[in-house]
Design an enzyme around this catalytic site. Structure first.
Site, PDB file in Angstrom:
ATOM      1  N   GLY A  18      50.043  43.998  52.266  1.00  0.00           N
ATOM      2  CA  GLY A  18      50.218  43.515  50.887  1.00  0.00           C
ATOM      3  C   GLY A  18      52.086  44.394  50.310  1.00  0.00           C
ATOM      4  N   GLU A 148      36.620  38.817  63.379  1.00  0.00           N
ATOM      5  CA  GLU A 148      37.089  37.386  61.940  1.00  0.00           C
ATOM      6  C   GLU A 148      38.156  36.552  62.215  1.00  0.00           C
ATOM      7  OE1 GLU A 148      36.072  40.556  62.209  1.00  0.00           O
ATOM      8  OE2 GLU A 148      33.884  40.712  60.616  1.00  0.00           O
ATOM      9  N   LYS A 186      52.559  60.654  66.993  1.00  0.00           N
ATOM     10  CA  LYS A 186      51.596  59.328  68.415  1.00  0.00           C
ATOM     11  C   LYS A 186      52.457  58.281  68.354  1.00  0.00           C
ATOM     12  CE  LYS A 186      50.641  63.119  70.528  1.00  0.00           C
ATOM     13  NZ  LYS A 186      51.212  63.453  72.126  1.00  0.00           N
ATOM     14  N   PRO A 189      48.999  54.347  70.034  1.00  0.00           N
ATOM     15  CA  PRO A 189      48.685  53.666  68.984  1.00  0.00           C
ATOM     16  C   PRO A 189      49.091  52.457  68.339  1.00  0.00           C
ATOM     17  CG  PRO A 189      47.859  55.797  67.615  1.00  0.00           C
ATOM     18  CD  PRO A 189      48.854  56.347  68.816  1.00  0.00           C
ATOM     19  N   CYS A 380      38.416  41.599  27.952  1.00  0.00           N
ATOM     20  CA  CYS A 380      37.679  40.702  27.871  1.00  0.00           C
ATOM     21  C   CYS A 380      35.692  41.201  27.217  1.00  0.00           C
ATOM     22  CB  CYS A 380      37.592  40.239  29.775  1.00  0.00           C
ATOM     23  SG  CYS A 380      36.524  39.500  30.397  1.00  0.00           S
ATOM     24  N   GLY A 382      35.458  44.408  27.140  1.00  0.00           N
ATOM     25  CA  GLY A 382      36.350  45.672  26.472  1.00  0.00           C
ATOM     26  C   GLY A 382      36.274  45.125  24.979  1.00  0.00           C
ATOM     27  N   MET A 383      36.477  43.523  25.038  1.00  0.00           N
ATOM     28  CA  MET A 383      36.796  43.451  23.453  1.00  0.00           C
ATOM     29  C   MET A 383      35.015  43.390  22.860  1.00  0.00           C
ATOM     30  SD  MET A 383      38.290  40.056  22.488  1.00  0.00           S
ATOM     31  CE  MET A 383      36.810  38.950  21.582  1.00  0.00           C
ATOM     32  N   GLN A 384      34.499  42.797  23.502  1.00  0.00           N
ATOM     33  CA  GLN A 384      32.469  42.056  23.323  1.00  0.00           C
ATOM     34  C   GLN A 384      31.759  43.538  22.876  1.00  0.00           C
ATOM     35  OE1 GLN A 384      31.235  40.112  26.825  1.00  0.00           O
ATOM     36  NE2 GLN A 384      33.356  38.903  26.751  1.00  0.00           N
ATOM     37  N   ARG A 470      32.048  35.334  31.518  1.00  0.00           N
ATOM     38  CA  ARG A 470      31.333  34.400  31.198  1.00  0.00           C
ATOM     39  C   ARG A 470      30.199  34.231  29.564  1.00  0.00           C
ATOM     40  NH1 ARG A 470      29.469  35.297  36.362  1.00  0.00           N
ATOM     41  NH2 ARG A 470      29.750  34.097  37.814  1.00  0.00           N
ATOM     42  N   HIS A 515      42.642  38.509  30.506  1.00  0.00           N
ATOM     43  CA  HIS A 515      43.121  39.194  30.967  1.00  0.00           C
ATOM     44  C   HIS A 515      44.567  39.482  30.739  1.00  0.00           C
ATOM     45  CE1 HIS A 515      39.113  40.988  32.818  1.00  0.00           C
ATOM     46  NE2 HIS A 515      38.988  39.769  32.531  1.00  0.00           N
ATOM     47  N   GLU A 517      46.477  41.752  31.721  1.00  0.00           N
ATOM     48  CA  GLU A 517      47.536  42.542  33.133  1.00  0.00           C
ATOM     49  C   GLU A 517      47.544  41.994  33.933  1.00  0.00           C
ATOM     50  OE1 GLU A 517      42.772  42.725  33.335  1.00  0.00           O
ATOM     51  OE2 GLU A 517      43.804  42.941  32.032  1.00  0.00           O
TER      52      GLU A 517
END
Length: 543
Positions: A18, A148, A186, A189, A380, A382-384, A470, A515, A517
């Site tokens: 990523g 997968e 090495k 791999p 979030c 943390g505010m509540q 929620r 959020h 961030e």
């Protein structure tokens, strides 16, 4: 026509595909190209929204309300381009789309198979909506050989033939381990990984080789010979001191030059790297440091707070200080006095989360910050918890709680949202709905009070931020709480949903339901994190 770069991984997982994709995107951007990054995830979940952070890391939320892989956060932070729900897809979503089509009869009675139906669905996703971009970088999750990932590998193999010649390049990220007993790096791999990839019909154009030390020229030539890759296309990816050094490090190693050469682009525009050099210089030469306590419930796995960690460091970049993070499991404060843990920190941050576990510890962290005048940032959940603390200790509502913990709470200061407005549409939810996609997700506008601290920080009274929750602070308690000094400084545009809270008589105490961030960038730190770290720096001079 867009050119496509497919990024695969081999040998082991967690090599940093990523960040590699994001850094390459930033390098191409620095040359003036328009870049899009997309992630193909092999797991069967429709999206990561219901997956535990301890298994998958954070769920990154886009403006349009998609719950996506955390790598999209890297894409946004490195390129500055906001991702959308069309930039991430999973095997689960692919199969769901196919089964929906099959039930509708879209396949006209054909037998539905992995080839061509699944691979066609993947290819359609990769190719759709790319007219405005010069390069599309597609990261394939997992490791070569994973069962997968096979349909995705087959799809990108087919795309190599479907696209015009020279319009697809394959970058393979591998590991070159050092064996202390032998005193050697090495190559085997990587050889095996490339052999596995070639058996699937994909021949990598570029090898990006992770290593913790310089790779000798002899080993590079060996990889070039045995993996059938040009010697100049064996790029070493050495460990760096911070992730924002990666674009500069890759540029020094010639990754972007080799990618453009593989596409036949010569001469290429000269890169403009001054902004990245400035960021790295600020990180390398801080003028001070602060310590922030992060009081959470997933502190054992830092990937659960990936965007949060980066946003705090962005705040440090903005203030030219080093940010040290003190990770504290919130449950500790339910058994012990928080003072020994918090009295020497310069700021306290309580992040988002779900569930009752550790909630009382977060409430006590908020109480400590309020009473000891330590900068507090509640995000979030943390505010509540800060609102519940105020209800109990300032407003005298001793039974204040959240219906997330007790559905029949006598004083539901925080409750389940059942409806809200998105655009011109009224959206409704029930506590009996499926968990996936039933939250208030994505970007929503909010109105900030004109004379509030948070409006001063933003420099405006109208903002848009990303949400994922929620439960909401019950506006029915607003008048009683404000009479005790807690200011509801921001609300939804209709004035119904509380969005931000603060104390006017506190140096820096802010809670937000969203959020922030998720929108912070190293080249454009979020104003709340910049201000929070500035307040922590001021606190450091007082401690």
């Amino acid at each position: 026509m867009a050119r496509y770069i497919f990024i695969t991984g081999g040998v082991v997982s967690s090599l940093g595909k990523g960040i590699a994709a994001a850094a390459l995107g930033a390098l191409l951007q620095s040359r003036g190209y328009r870049v899009r990054l997309r992630k193909l995830d092999p797991y069967l979940n429709v999206d990561p929204g219901t997956m535990s952070p301890t298994q998958h890391g954070e769920v990154f939320v886009t403006d349009d309300g998609a719950e996506t892989d955390l790598d999209l956060g890297h894409y946004e932070r490195f390129t500055g381009r906001s991702a959308t729900k069309t930039d991430n897809i999973t095997t689960g979503r692919i199969y769901k789309n196919i089964l929906d089509k099959e039930r509708r009869g879209d396949y006209l009675g054909a037998t539905v198979q992995v080839i061509p139906h699944v691979t066609n669905e993947i290819k359609e996703f990769v190719l759709e909506g790319n007219d405005d971009f010069d390069f599309v970088l597609c990261e394939i999750g997992g490791t070569v050989g994973d069962i997968e990932a096979m349909p995705f590998m087959e799809a990108i193999r087919q795309l190599g033939n479907d696209l015009p010649r020279g319009n697809a390049v394959y970058v393979h990220l591998t590991l070159m381990p050092y064996i202390p007993a032998a005193g050697e790096l090495k190559t085997k791999p990587t050889q095996h990984s490339v052999k596995e990839l070639q058996a699937l019909g994909i021949h990598p154009d570029i090898l990006l080789v992770r290593s913790d030390r310089e790779i000798p020229e002899a080993e590079r030539r060996k990889l070039s010979l045995f993996c059938n890759v040009r010697s100049s296309a064996v790029i070493q990816a050495l460990d760096v001191s911070n992730i924002y050094d990666v674009p500069l490090a890759y540029h020094r190693e010639g990754l972007d030059d080799e990618v453009l050469h593989a596409f036949g682009i010569d001469p290429a525009p000269v890169p403009r790297m001054d902004a990245w050099k400035n960021v790295c210089e600020r990180i390398r030469t801080p003028e001070g440091e602060v310590t922030i306590a992060v009081v959470g419930k997933y502190t054992g796995l830092k990937d659960a707070y990936k965007s949060l960690i980066e946003a705090l460091h962005h705040g440090g970049i903005a203030n030219r200080v080093k940010v040290n993070l003190e990770w504290i499991e919130s449950e500790i404060f339910e058994k012990e006095d928080p003072s020994p843990y918090l009295e020497k920190v310069h700021g306290i941050l309580v992040p988002g989360g779900f569930g009752e576990r550790g909630s009382e510890g977060k409430i006590r962290a908020a109480r400590f910050a309020r009473t000891h005048k330590v900068p507090y940032f509640g995000i979030c959940f943390g505010m509540q918890m800060a609102v519940i603390e105020a209800a109990r200790d300032l407003a005298g509502i001793k039974d204040a709680s959240s219906t997330e913990f007790d559905r029949n709470a006598s004083e539901p200061v925080v409750g389940l949202m059942t409806e809200w407005v998105k655009g011109n549409t009224l959206e409704k939810r029930s506590d009996r709905d499926n968990l996936g996609g039933t939250m208030r997700l994505g970007a929503y506008k909010a109105h900030l009070g004109a004379e509030t601290k948070i409006a001063e920080i933003y420099g405006t009274t109208e903002i848009s931020e990303r949400h994922r929750h929620r439960y909401e602070v019950n506006a029915g308690y607003r008048e009683k709480l404000e009479s005790c000094g807690l200011v509801f400084s921001g609300t939804s545009p209709d004035g119904i949903l509380p969005e931000t809270i603060e104390y006017a008589d506190h140096p820096w105490f802010i809670g937000v339901q969203y959020h922030p961030e998720l929108k912070s960038r190293p080249l454009a730190p979020h104003p709340l994190f910049s201000s929070f770290i500035a307040a922590a720096l001021e606190q450091s001079r007082l401690v």
